[in-house]
Design a protein around this motif. Structure first.
Motif, PDB file in Angstrom:
ATOM      1  N   UNK A  91      32.790   1.700  47.395  1.00 50.68           N
ATOM      2  CA  UNK A  91      33.754   2.140  46.383  1.00 50.68           C
ATOM      3  C   UNK A  91      33.753   3.662  46.349  1.00 50.68           C
ATOM      4  N   UNK A  92      34.924   4.269  46.531  1.00 52.97           N
ATOM      5  CA  UNK A  92      35.031   5.718  46.627  1.00 52.97           C
ATOM      6  C   UNK A  92      35.662   6.299  45.363  1.00 52.97           C
ATOM      7  N   UNK A  93      34.883   7.035  44.591  1.00 51.52           N
ATOM      8  CA  UNK A  93      35.322   7.856  43.463  1.00 51.52           C
ATOM      9  C   UNK A  93      36.284   7.131  42.527  1.00 51.52           C
ATOM     10  N   UNK A  94      35.764   6.138  41.820  1.00 46.89           N
ATOM     11  CA  UNK A  94      36.589   5.369  40.905  1.00 46.89           C
ATOM     12  C   UNK A  94      35.782   4.955  39.679  1.00 46.89           C
ATOM     13  N   UNK A  95      36.466   4.826  38.557  1.00 45.78           N
ATOM     14  CA  UNK A  95      35.863   4.340  37.315  1.00 45.78           C
ATOM     15  C   UNK A  95      36.290   2.901  37.071  1.00 45.78           C
ATOM     16  N   UNK A  96      35.425   2.082  36.478  1.00 49.31           N
ATOM     17  CA  UNK A  96      35.827   0.712  36.161  1.00 49.31           C
ATOM     18  C   UNK A  96      36.821   0.646  35.005  1.00 49.31           C
ATOM     19  N   UNK A 105      23.227  -4.705  43.395  1.00 51.02           N
ATOM     20  CA  UNK A 105      22.790  -4.104  44.656  1.00 51.02           C
ATOM     21  C   UNK A 105      23.626  -2.856  44.937  1.00 51.02           C
ATOM     22  N   UNK A 106      23.651  -1.952  43.974  1.00 49.75           N
ATOM     23  CA  UNK A 106      24.447  -0.741  44.107  1.00 49.75           C
ATOM     24  C   UNK A 106      23.604   0.469  44.448  1.00 49.75           C
ATOM     25  N   UNK A 107      24.189   1.406  45.185  1.00 46.74           N
ATOM     26  CA  UNK A 107      23.525   2.667  45.517  1.00 46.74           C
ATOM     27  C   UNK A 107      24.540   3.791  45.480  1.00 46.74           C
ATOM     28  N   UNK A 108      24.252   4.827  44.719  1.00 46.16           N
ATOM     29  CA  UNK A 108      25.143   5.970  44.628  1.00 46.16           C
ATOM     30  C   UNK A 108      24.898   6.933  45.781  1.00 46.16           C
ATOM     31  N   UNK A 109      25.996   7.459  46.340  1.00 49.11           N
ATOM     32  CA  UNK A 109      25.928   8.486  47.379  1.00 49.11           C
ATOM     33  C   UNK A 109      26.913   9.583  47.002  1.00 49.11           C
ATOM     34  N   UNK A 110      26.435  10.818  46.915  1.00 49.00           N
ATOM     35  CA  UNK A 110      27.292  11.939  46.549  1.00 49.00           C
ATOM     36  C   UNK A 110      27.542  12.838  47.758  1.00 49.00           C
ATOM     37  N   UNK A 111      28.805  13.197  47.961  1.00 44.91           N
ATOM     38  CA  UNK A 111      29.192  14.162  48.988  1.00 44.91           C
ATOM     39  C   UNK A 111      29.463  15.481  48.274  1.00 44.91           C
ATOM     40  N   UNK A 112      28.534  16.396  48.412  1.00 48.26           N
ATOM     41  CA  UNK A 112      28.499  17.584  47.563  1.00 48.26           C
ATOM     42  C   UNK A 112      29.702  18.493  47.732  1.00 48.26           C
ATOM     43  N   UNK A 113      30.337  18.484  48.913  1.00 46.79           N
ATOM     44  CA  UNK A 113      31.430  19.422  49.178  1.00 46.79           C
ATOM     45  C   UNK A 113      32.810  18.780  49.031  1.00 46.79           C
ATOM     46  N   UNK A 114      32.860  17.566  48.536  1.00 43.85           N
ATOM     47  CA  UNK A 114      34.127  16.838  48.460  1.00 43.85           C
ATOM     48  C   UNK A 114      34.656  16.732  47.043  1.00 43.85           C
ATOM     49  N   UNK A 115      35.976  16.552  46.973  1.00 45.82           N
ATOM     50  CA  UNK A 115      36.624  16.209  45.732  1.00 45.82           C
ATOM     51  C   UNK A 115      36.779  14.696  45.637  1.00 45.82           C
ATOM     52  N   UNK A 116      38.030  14.252  45.449  1.00 44.83           N
ATOM     53  CA  UNK A 116      38.314  12.831  45.242  1.00 44.83           C
ATOM     54  C   UNK A 116      38.374  12.039  46.547  1.00 44.83           C
ATOM     55  N   UNK A 117      38.287  12.739  47.702  1.00 50.03           N
ATOM     56  CA  UNK A 117      38.444  12.046  48.994  1.00 50.03           C
ATOM     57  C   UNK A 117      37.324  12.401  49.977  1.00 50.03           C
ATOM     58  N   UNK A 118      36.096  11.980  49.717  1.00 49.46           N
ATOM     59  CA  UNK A 118      35.011  12.276  50.665  1.00 49.46           C
ATOM     60  C   UNK A 118      35.279  11.758  52.070  1.00 49.46           C
ATOM     61  N   UNK A 119      36.011  10.656  52.195  1.00 49.46           N
ATOM     62  CA  UNK A 119      36.282  10.095  53.527  1.00 49.46           C
ATOM     63  C   UNK A 119      37.202  10.988  54.348  1.00 49.46           C
ATOM     64  N   UNK A 120      37.900  11.928  53.704  1.00 46.99           N
ATOM     65  CA  UNK A 120      38.729  12.896  54.407  1.00 46.99           C
ATOM     66  C   UNK A 120      38.094  14.281  54.436  1.00 46.99           C
ATOM     67  N   UNK A 121      37.514  14.692  53.318  1.00 43.78           N
ATOM     68  CA  UNK A 121      36.973  16.043  53.215  1.00 43.78           C
ATOM     69  C   UNK A 121      35.660  16.207  53.981  1.00 43.78           C
ATOM     70  N   UNK A 122      34.877  15.155  54.058  1.00 43.50           N
ATOM     71  CA  UNK A 122      33.641  15.159  54.847  1.00 43.50           C
ATOM     72  C   UNK A 122      33.639  13.910  55.735  1.00 43.50           C
ATOM     73  N   UNK A 123      34.677  13.806  56.540  1.00 41.92           N
ATOM     74  CA  UNK A 123      34.921  12.572  57.290  1.00 41.92           C
ATOM     75  C   UNK A 123      33.771  12.192  58.214  1.00 41.92           C
TER      76      UNK A 123
END
Length: 284
Positions: free
Chosen positions: A116-121, A234-252
Motif C-alpha cells: 500500500x503506497x501513501x494512503x489513509x484508511x 502482518x504489516x511493515x512500514x517502509x519510508x522513502x525519505x526523498x519522496x512525496x506521494x509517489x515513491x514508486x516514481x520518485x525513488x523508482x
C-alpha cells in the motif's frame, strides 16, 4: 491495450505483460496504469505484470456514476477473468483502498501479499481522527482553472521538492497522464473515496503487507503509515525519505528493489502454474 468488459457492460483497458508470479498494480485517483511504467519495465521479464486503467482513467471509458464499490468489483472481475492467483498487489493512493477492500473479501484467497503506497484508511478528518489528508483544499479546483492546469498543479503537489530538472520532468509526465482522466468520473470517485472508512478492515487482512510512505509527502503524515502498519496483523512500514506521494516514481529503483525482495520472500500460497497469461472468458 486489451479490453475487459465488466459485469455492468463497461469496457476497461488493461496491460498484461510477462509471465510468472502476478504483480497487480492499481493506480491512484486521476492517474493511470502508465504511472507504473518503471515497475513494468523492471518486472515484466520475471513476473506477470497486470496494470488496469480504472474507470474514467487512461484508456478506460468514463463513468460519472462510478464509486469505490463498483471499481473494486472491476478489479475482482478482472482477477477472476484472468484466473490470477498468488498475487502480489500494489496499490497507490486510491489503489491501496481498493486493495484493502479486496483483501477483506473472498478475493483475498487469490493474494499472497500486498503493498500500500501513501494512503489513509479514512481520508477525511474528524474529531478523534487526524490521520487523513493533510490539507483538504488540495482536492478543490481553483476558480477558472482548466483540467490541464489542475492536473499540473496537483502533480506539483504530489512530487516532493527536490532537484529542479528531475522534478520538472516528472511533474510534466504525470500532468500529461492525469489530464487524460475524465473530470466527472474523478469527481464521483473522489466523493465516494471520502465516504470510505477502512480502519476496522485492516485487522482482518491476513496477508503480509508493506505500508510505503513518502517521507516528504504533502498528502499524508508519517503517523498515518505507522498507524496502518500497526493495525495490520502482518504489516511493515517502509519510508522513502526523498519522496512525496509517489515513491514508486520518485525513488523508482529503490522501490523496485523493495518490491523484488518482498515478492521473492513472500510465501507462495497458490498453484503457481495458474499464473501464466490467460484470455478472459468469452464476452470479456
Amino acid at each position: 491495450m486489451p479490453q475487459f468488459v465488466a459485469s455492468d457492460g463497461h469496457s476497461l483497458a488493461y496491460r498484461d505483460e510477462g509471465a510468472g508470479r502476478p504483480l497487480l498494480f492499481l493506480h491512484g485517483l486521476t492517474a493511470s496504469s502508465a504511472l507504473f511504467a518503471p515497475q513494468a519495465a523492471a518486472f515484466a521479464t520475471s513476473h506477470r505484470v497486470i496494470r488496469l486503467d480504472l474507470r474514467g482513467h487512461g484508456a478506460s471509458g468514463a463513468d460519472p456514476d462510478a464509486d469505490i464499490a463498483r471499481v473494486t468489483d472491476d478489479v475482482r472481475e478482472l482477477i477472476e477473468a484472468l484466473d490470477l492467483n498468488d498475487i502480489i498487489g500494489v496499490g497507490w493512493s486510491l489503489g491501496a483502498m481498493l486493495l484493502w477492500g479486496l483483501l477483506d473479501s473472498p478475493a483475498a484467497a487469490r493474494f499472497a501479499g500486498a503493498v500500500a503506497i501513501d494512503m489513509s484508511p479514512k481520508v477525511g478528518n474528524e474529531p478523534g481522527w487526524s490521520l487523513g489528508l493533510v490539507d483538504m483544499s488540495m482536492r478543490e479546483g481553483e476558480p477558472g482553472e482548466s483540467w490541464s492546469d489542475r492536473s499540473k498543479r496537483i502533480a506539483g503537489l504530489i512530487v516532493a521538492n527536490g532537484m529542479a530538472d528531475a522534478r520538472t520532468t516528472l511533474i510534466d509526465k504525470m500532468a500529461l497522464v492525469m489530464s487524460d482522466s475524465d473530470p466527472a468520473t474523478v469527481a464521483a470517485l473522489g466523493t465516494s473515496m471520502m465516504e470510505q472508512d477502512f480502519r476496522d478492515v485492516l485487522p482482518r487482512i491476513t496477508v503480509p503487507m508493506l505500508v510505503v510512505h513518502g517521507g516528504l509527502s504533502r498528502y499524508y503524515p508519517a503517523a498515518t503509515a505507522a498507524w496502518v502498519a500497526d493495525r495490520l496483523p502482518h504489516g511493515r512500514q517502509v519510508t522513502f525519505a526523498r519522496s512525496g506521494h509517489t515513491p514508486h516514481l520518485e525513488e523508482a529503483e529503490a522501490f523496485n528493489r523493495l518490491l523484488a525482495d518482498f515478492a521473492a520472500t513472500t510465501p507462495t500460497t497458490n498453484d503457481a502454474s495458474r499464473s501464466e497469461p490467460a484470455t478472459p472468458h468469452p464476452g470479456r
